[in-house]
Design an enzyme around this catalytic site. Structure first.
Site, PDB file in Angstrom:
ATOM      1  N   CYS A 110     -17.129  17.002  -1.168  1.00 60.92           N
ATOM      2  CA  CYS A 110     -17.471  15.867  -2.020  1.00 60.92           C
ATOM      3  C   CYS A 110     -17.678  14.586  -1.218  1.00 60.92           C
ATOM      4  CB  CYS A 110     -16.380  15.732  -3.080  1.00 60.92           C
ATOM      5  SG  CYS A 110     -16.762  14.657  -4.461  1.00 60.92           S
ATOM      6  N   HIS A 111     -16.899  13.550  -1.507  1.00 59.86           N
ATOM      7  CA  HIS A 111     -17.006  12.261  -0.825  1.00 59.86           C
ATOM      8  C   HIS A 111     -16.295  12.230   0.530  1.00 59.86           C
ATOM      9  CE1 HIS A 111     -18.238  11.008  -4.852  1.00 59.86           C
ATOM     10  NE2 HIS A 111     -18.723   9.914  -4.306  1.00 59.86           N
TER      11      HIS A 111
END
Length: 184
Positions: A110-111
């Site tokens: 993800c991030h």
């Protein structure tokens, strides 16, 4: 093949995405690895279920008391605030850069890629991430694709919690083919 001789660091701070830490943590432990949650502070870190506050996770080691050469691999979970905080911490960036520079396995979800970008570790790498990081990764020199999991040499990347079964399988498979590479 089990991972019983491997030590894996999961680097996270408060407001990490719970599923992106807990699912790989369980999968790695089930495969026999020794897994340590490393955070900027002792105690616990608070997890998130997307936008909602979740429960806390025990910190095994503070970043200040931990050396990256003690570990064979690194996992970077996402959640927006977690990597956004880590990428502003020189000690965290240096910790991540060690794994990139020594070509040790790195799993990122993800991030979590923001911390890799800050460590200058994505240039010419095939990667995926949460879609909003596409431009950040492209600007840092990565080759971004929209797939549930991407393996590029020592780097395994994934987009979101729904992709965790594929991520866990790919990361463990990569680790099974790696030598133990840490300081004694």
């Amino acid at each position: 093949m089990t991972l019983e001789s491997m030590k894996i660091a999961i680097l996270a701070s408060d407001r990490f995405e719970l599923a992106e830490l807990e699912s790989p943590l369980k999968a790695l432990k089930d495969a026999g690895a020794q897994v340590f949650v490393v955070a900027p502070h002792h105690g616990e870190i608070i997890g998130m279920n997307h936008h909602d506050v979740g429960h806390s996770v025990k910190v095994d080691r503070s970043l200040a008391d931990t050396k990256p050469d003690e570990f064979d691999a690194l996992l970077l979970p996402g959640g927006v605030p977690n990597p956004d905080e880590l990428r502003t911490m020189p000690r965290a960036v240096t910790f991540v850069k060690h794994f990139a520079d020594t070509q040790k396995p790195i799993g990122v979800i993800c991030h979590g890629s923001w911390t890799l970008i800050e460590a200058d570790a994505v240039k010419d790498r095939h990667m995926t991430s949460w879609p909003s990081l596409q431009t950040d990764l492209l600007n840092a020199g990565a080759r971004w694709v929209d797939q549930e999991v991407v393996v590029d040499h020592n780097l395994v990347s994934s987009r979101k919690p729904d992709d965790l079964p594929a991520f866990n399988k790919a990361f463990i498979t990569l680790l099974q083919h790696q030598p133990v590479r840490r300081a004694a």
